[in-house]
Design a protein around this motif. Sequence first.
Motif, short mmCIF file in Angstrom:
data_model
loop_
_atom_site.label_atom_id
_atom_site.label_comp_id
_atom_site.label_asym_id
_atom_site.label_seq_id
_atom_site.Cartn_x
_atom_site.Cartn_y
_atom_site.Cartn_z
N ILE A 1 4.32 13.76 2.70
CA ILE A 1 5.22 12.62 2.68
C ILE A 1 4.53 11.41 2.07
N ASN B 1 0.83 -1.20 0.00
CA ASN B 1 0.00 0.00 0.00
C ASN B 1 0.86 1.25 0.00
N TYR C 1 1.00 11.32 3.71
CA TYR C 1 0.87 11.95 5.02
C TYR C 1 1.08 13.45 4.87
N ARG D 1 0.68 5.39 1.20
CA ARG D 1 -0.02 6.44 1.94
C ARG D 1 0.61 7.79 1.67
N GLN E 1 2.45 16.61 7.20
CA GLN E 1 3.15 16.91 8.44
C GLN E 1 3.25 18.42 8.61
N ARG F 1 4.91 19.02 14.24
CA ARG F 1 3.94 17.99 14.61
C ARG F 1 4.28 16.68 13.91
N GLY F 2 3.67 15.59 14.37
CA GLY F 2 3.86 14.32 13.70
C GLY F 2 3.03 14.23 12.44
N PRO F 3 3.40 13.33 11.51
CA PRO F 3 2.63 13.17 10.28
C PRO F 3 1.22 12.64 10.56
N VAL F 4 0.28 13.06 9.71
CA VAL F 4 -1.10 12.59 9.80
C VAL F 4 -1.50 12.06 8.43
N SER F 5 -2.12 10.88 8.41
CA SER F 5 -2.47 10.24 7.15
C SER F 5 -3.57 11.01 6.41
N ILE G 1 -4.85 6.44 1.67
CA ILE G 1 -4.14 5.18 1.49
C ILE G 1 -4.68 4.51 0.24
N PHE H 1 9.77 5.73 3.74
CA PHE H 1 9.28 7.10 3.65
C PHE H 1 10.07 7.88 2.62
#
Lengths: 112, 116
Positions: free
Chosen positions: A89, A32, A36, A34, A38, A42-46, A49, A102
Amino acid sequence: KNQVEQSPQSLIILEGKNCTLQCNYTVSPFSNLRWYKQDTGRGPVSLTIMTFSENTKSNGRYTATLDADTKQSSLHITASQLSDSASYICVVTPTNAGKSTFGDGTTLTVKP
Amino acid sequence: GAGVSQSPSNKVTEKGKDVELRCDPISGHTALYWYRQSLGQGLEFLIYFQGNSAPDKSGLPSDRFSAERTGGSVSTLTIQRTQQEDSAVYLCASSLEPTVRGTEAFFGQGTRLTVV
């Protein structure tokens, strides 16, 4: 070696304009992909997918496409907003391990 | 908590000191990942835990780095004898299953480590 390459490295657009980000990968066998988002600090958010059999997936103003034959994906952002300014990303996961690869990301800046 | 929690959020340490970074994954998530992100760079995989299986340590850059996950929940990343090149944001993520099955990995806010 499995690789994920993204282009452009950075992009500046005016608010309201559309843009397309690219992701080329060599990860195989493919499970798969995805995208993301970012935000700074902050952290990455999806965002989306896609699996092997899917060609396109939308999430609001974000539309991702996948061509599994050419191993390319794109993320299209329509009617950009200032809040779209972030790093995007591309992440590809193979079928034979839980470890994803990544890309380095595309930094998008939306200006008023 | 509702999300992945990391602590501390910021850590400044002197070169040569040891540091411990903590990650509390989402409850029930069996998979846990540590990544490192240097300024302006992409994410670099460090280590992956899945249930009771032996962790995938293939991304650890040197033997100064180690990680453990106690009771299948909280994880600690330890960096011994820190060097300036260790300065980065350390991100933890967890997922319900291995992401190979399409499960989303949820990221914490990260720990920004600065070695002076």
